[in-house]
Design an enzyme around this catalytic site. Sequence first.
Site: not given
Ligand code: G3P
Length: 225
Positions: A86
């Site tokens: 990533k």
């Molecule tokens: O890798 C990005 C993703 O995990 C973001 O999720 O829930 O932290 O917005 P969140």
Amino acid sequence: MKLIIDDADTKAISRLVEYYPIDGVTTNPSILAKSGRQPFEVLKEIRSIIGQELELHVQVVARDAAGMLDDAHRIVSELGEGTFVKVPSVPEGFKAMKAMHAEGINITATAIYTPMQGFVAAKAGASYAAPYVNRIDNMGYDGVGVAKAIHDVFRANDLPCEVLAASFKNSQQVLDLARHGIGAATVAPAVIDGLVKNAAIDAAVDAFVADFEGLVGAGKTMATL
Ligand code: G3P
């Protein structure tokens, strides 16, 4: 649409992989920090749970392209060549993506908030582009709409890249994107459980069992008649 787990909790991953048709696991530095464990220790345990067949996505942390490439080499050497690296969709990241693509490294472009980031990442060689659906919603924009727009840009331009939507907080966001046929959604364990949780479903199953037991006796199943 592939269904991917967005977490590094090895107990949750084991359970979800056992029960659901899971296609892989994504992590990011914040998710690894939440595990409280050494990064490669927990990532290797995840790899041993999911095997080489399921996808594993692991993020670089360096801020410049050369460092990102070094991170990518380490990630792939520790976790297997098929591992998706990533890379944040920022200028240094696009430079790194071009170099990684030239080496045949699988790339997931991440930290995507706009369709044009997705477009540039795909042109730089990413296989997946990860828009942050719920974070975009929280900014007052339309996260699902951004993910759909990126999918449409890829198809309209014949770009060999898929949307891997991330940052979900509810089933509806996931359903909207499944209906649009995006490539993948990566979803936290609690939201995956919520995809198929509904009191009406449990009540229907309970009623079937009660009716059957009323006919043939408590505890009986088809196998034990
Ligand atoms: O890798 C990005 C993703 O995990 C973001 O999720 O829930 O932290 O917005 P969140």
